[in-house]
Motif scaffolding. Structure first.
Motif, mmCIF file in Angstrom:
data_model
loop_
_atom_site.group_PDB
_atom_site.id
_atom_site.type_symbol
_atom_site.label_atom_id
_atom_site.label_comp_id
_atom_site.label_asym_id
_atom_site.label_seq_id
_atom_site.Cartn_x
_atom_site.Cartn_y
_atom_site.Cartn_z
ATOM 1 N N LEU A 151 60.731 25.336 50.785
ATOM 2 C CA LEU A 151 59.424 25.591 51.391
ATOM 3 C C LEU A 151 58.357 25.183 50.392
ATOM 4 O O LEU A 151 58.419 25.554 49.218
ATOM 5 N N GLY A 152 57.362 24.415 50.855
ATOM 6 C CA GLY A 152 56.301 23.975 49.976
ATOM 7 C C GLY A 152 55.301 25.080 49.670
ATOM 8 O O GLY A 152 55.040 25.957 50.496
ATOM 9 N N GLY A 153 54.705 25.009 48.495
ATOM 10 C CA GLY A 153 53.742 26.017 48.085
ATOM 11 C C GLY A 153 52.447 25.985 48.860
ATOM 12 O O GLY A 153 51.724 26.984 48.923
ATOM 13 N N ALA A 154 52.109 24.846 49.482
ATOM 14 C CA ALA A 154 50.870 24.730 50.245
ATOM 15 C C ALA A 154 51.063 24.991 51.733
ATOM 16 O O ALA A 154 50.117 24.847 52.512
ATOM 17 N N VAL A 155 52.270 25.371 52.133
ATOM 18 C CA VAL A 155 52.527 25.677 53.540
ATOM 19 C C VAL A 155 51.747 26.927 53.935
ATOM 20 O O VAL A 155 51.810 27.945 53.243
ATOM 21 N N VAL A 156 51.015 26.865 55.047
ATOM 22 C CA VAL A 156 50.328 28.064 55.532
ATOM 23 C C VAL A 156 51.350 28.946 56.247
ATOM 24 O O VAL A 156 52.318 28.467 56.841
ATOM 25 N N LEU A 157 51.125 30.246 56.196
ATOM 26 C CA LEU A 157 52.153 31.197 56.607
ATOM 27 C C LEU A 157 52.530 31.087 58.074
ATOM 28 O O LEU A 157 53.685 31.325 58.438
ATOM 29 N N HIS A 158 51.604 30.704 58.938
ATOM 30 C CA HIS A 158 51.940 30.659 60.363
ATOM 31 C C HIS A 158 52.881 29.497 60.692
ATOM 32 O O HIS A 158 53.462 29.462 61.789
ATOM 33 N N ARG A 159 53.094 28.554 59.754
ATOM 34 C CA ARG A 159 54.034 27.449 59.971
ATOM 35 C C ARG A 159 55.470 27.822 59.616
ATOM 36 O O ARG A 159 56.404 27.053 59.883
ATOM 37 N N ILE A 160 55.669 28.970 59.036
ATOM 38 C CA ILE A 160 57.015 29.371 58.620
ATOM 39 C C ILE A 160 57.760 29.891 59.843
ATOM 40 O O ILE A 160 57.415 30.930 60.404
ATOM 41 N N ASP A 161 58.814 29.174 60.266
ATOM 42 C CA ASP A 161 59.489 29.479 61.520
ATOM 43 C C ASP A 161 60.992 29.606 61.299
ATOM 44 O O ASP A 161 61.441 29.845 60.166
ATOM 45 N N ASP A 162 61.771 29.444 62.383
ATOM 46 C CA ASP A 162 63.206 29.704 62.290
ATOM 47 C C ASP A 162 63.988 28.616 61.568
ATOM 48 O O ASP A 162 65.216 28.647 61.539
ATOM 49 N N ARG A 163 63.297 27.659 60.959
ATOM 50 C CA ARG A 163 63.991 26.722 60.080
ATOM 51 C C ARG A 163 64.396 27.390 58.773
ATOM 52 O O ARG A 163 65.289 26.908 58.082
ATOM 53 N N VAL A 164 63.743 28.478 58.405
ATOM 54 C CA VAL A 164 64.032 29.174 57.149
ATOM 55 C C VAL A 164 64.779 30.473 57.454
ATOM 56 O O VAL A 164 64.808 30.924 58.601
ATOM 57 N N PRO A 165 65.403 31.105 56.457
ATOM 58 C CA PRO A 165 66.118 32.357 56.695
ATOM 59 C C PRO A 165 65.217 33.447 57.281
ATOM 60 O O PRO A 165 64.010 33.485 57.048
ATOM 61 N N GLU A 166 65.851 34.352 58.024
ATOM 62 C CA GLU A 166 65.123 35.423 58.713
ATOM 63 C C GLU A 166 64.255 36.237 57.768
ATOM 64 O O GLU A 166 63.122 36.594 58.100
ATOM 65 N N VAL A 167 64.760 36.545 56.583
ATOM 66 C CA VAL A 167 64.007 37.399 55.670
ATOM 67 C C VAL A 167 62.674 36.773 55.294
ATOM 68 O O VAL A 167 61.646 37.468 55.217
ATOM 69 N N LEU A 168 62.646 35.482 55.104
ATOM 70 C CA LEU A 168 61.408 34.804 54.725
ATOM 71 C C LEU A 168 60.478 34.640 55.931
ATOM 72 O O LEU A 168 59.255 34.807 55.826
ATOM 73 N N ARG A 169 61.056 34.340 57.075
ATOM 74 C CA ARG A 169 60.254 34.190 58.293
ATOM 75 C C ARG A 169 59.560 35.511 58.659
ATOM 76 O O ARG A 169 58.365 35.533 58.982
ATOM 77 N N ARG A 170 60.291 36.599 58.601
ATOM 78 C CA ARG A 170 59.705 37.892 58.971
ATOM 79 C C ARG A 170 58.702 38.372 57.930
ATOM 80 O O ARG A 170 57.710 39.027 58.264
ATOM 81 N N ALA A 171 58.945 38.046 56.677
ATOM 82 C CA ALA A 171 57.968 38.404 55.638
ATOM 83 C C ALA A 171 56.644 37.705 55.893
ATOM 84 O O ALA A 171 55.572 38.319 55.818
ATOM 85 N N ALA A 172 56.696 36.419 56.211
ATOM 86 C CA ALA A 172 55.470 35.668 56.465
ATOM 87 C C ALA A 172 54.748 36.208 57.692
ATOM 88 O O ALA A 172 53.512 36.320 57.708
ATOM 89 N N ALA A 173 55.502 36.557 58.734
ATOM 90 C CA ALA A 173 54.896 37.045 59.976
ATOM 91 C C ALA A 173 54.228 38.403 59.809
ATOM 92 O O ALA A 173 53.399 38.793 60.633
ATOM 93 N N SER A 174 54.579 39.126 58.743
ATOM 94 C CA SER A 174 54.029 40.470 58.536
ATOM 95 C C SER A 174 52.719 40.470 57.752
ATOM 96 O O SER A 174 52.100 41.527 57.575
ATOM 97 N N VAL A 175 52.293 39.312 57.270
ATOM 98 C CA VAL A 175 51.111 39.243 56.405
ATOM 99 C C VAL A 175 49.834 39.208 57.237
ATOM 100 O O VAL A 175 49.637 38.310 58.064
#
Length: 240
Positions: free
Chosen positions: A59-83
Motif C-alpha cells: 500500500l502506498g503512503g499517499a493512498v487516501v483512506l477511502h481507496r483502501i478496499d478488499d484488495r488488502v487484508p481485512e484488518v487494514l481495510r476495516r482500520a481505514a474505514a473506522s477513521v
C-alpha cells in the motif's frame, strides 16, 4: 505556497533537498498553517506510482483512506474505514495517519501484518521497520506485508472528545514449517502494545501465550475484548 507534484522518486528527492515540506491530505496541519503561516514549498507524493499503489501485499503512503478496499487484508481495510468521517477518509493518507497522527488508527493493523515500510530520504529510498519510521518520522513511500491466513479488527465505541477508543487488531500467519502464529496489537489510550503466540491448538493456546506478553498486562476490560477477537479470528480458520 508552491506545491510540487513529482512523478518519480528522483524528482521527489530533489524537492526534499530544496526544503519542500511533505504534505498528504493536510488534514492534520491545515489549521496550524492557517494560524502560523504556510510553508514556502510543499511536496505531495500523489503523483508517484510507488506511493499510490493499492495491492494485495502493499500500500502506498499517499493512498487516501477511502481507496483502501478488499484488495488488502481485512484488518487494514476495516482500520481505514473506522477513521473519522467520509470527508476525512477522502483526504487523509496512509502516511499521514501512521506517521503524523497521534491516534495512528492504521498502526495496529500494520503491526499485526508485520509490515515493512519503505521511506524516502533526500539521498535514497530504503526499507526499514515500523519502530524507526515512527521514531524518526520518515516520509513513508509504501508499506509491504506478509499476507495473513486471516485477520480482524475491532474499535470500541467512544464518546466524542473523550479518551481514544480501544482498538484490537489481529492476524494469523503461517510459518515456513506450516505452524501458525497469531499476532495482536492493542491501542489502549495513545499507547500500542502487542504480542504473538502459537495458535495451532486453538484460542486457548493463543490466549495462554499472549498472557505472557505485554497484552497480559492490559486492564481487565481490554483483555475481555482481546479474548473475543482472538476467538473470532481463529474460528474463521476452522477446517482450513
Amino acid at each position: 505556497m508552491l506545491l510540487r507534484l513529482p512523478t518519480t522518486v528522483t524528482e521527489a528527492q530533489e524537492c526534499l533537498a530544496e526544503g519542500a515540506v511533505p504534505i498528504g491530505g493536510a488534514t492534520l496541519v491545515w489549521a496550524t498553517w492557517q494560524r502560523d503561516g504556510f510553508p514556502e514549498r510543499a511536496v505531495s507524493l500523489r503523483g508517484l506510482p510507488e506511493a499510490t499503489a493499492v495491492e494485495a501485499d502493499s500500500l502506498g503512503g499517499a493512498v487516501v483512506l477511502h481507496r483502501i478496499d478488499d484488495r488488502v487484508p481485512e484488518v487494514l481495510r476495516r482500520a481505514a474505514a473506522s477513521v473519522g468521517t467520509g470527508a476525512v477518509r477522502r483526504t487523509a493518507t496512509v502516511g499521514g495517519n501512521i506517521v503524523g497522527s497521534t491516534l495512528r488508527c492504521l498502526l495496529p493493523a500494520a503491526l499485526v501484518l508485520d509490515a515493512r515500510p519503505t521511506v524516502l530520504a533526500q539521498d535514497r529510498a530504503y526499507e526499514t521497520d515500523l519502530a524507526e519510521l515512527l521514531a524518526k518520522r520518515h516520509l513513508l513511500l509504501s508499506l509491504r506485508w506478509r499476507t495473513p491466513l486471516a485477520s480482524g479488527y475491532r474499535k470500541e465505541p467512544a464518546e466524542a472528545g473523550g479518551p481514544p477508543p480501544l482498538v484490537v487488531a489481529t492476524a494469523v500467519h503461517e510459518g515456513p514449517g506450516g505452524e501458525r502464529e497469531l499476532r495482536i496489537a492493542v491501542r489502549e489510550g495513545y499507547d500500542v502494545v502487542g504480542g504473538a503466540a502459537p495458535c495451532d491448538e486453538g484460542a486457548g493456546q493463543a490466549l495462554d501465550g499472549l498472557a505472557r506478553t505485554d497484552v497480559g498486562a492490559l486492564p481487565a476490560e481490554a483483555r475481555d475484548v482481546v479474548r473475543g477477537q482472538v476467538r473470532d479470528v481463529l474460528a474463521g480458520l476452522t477446517g482450513r
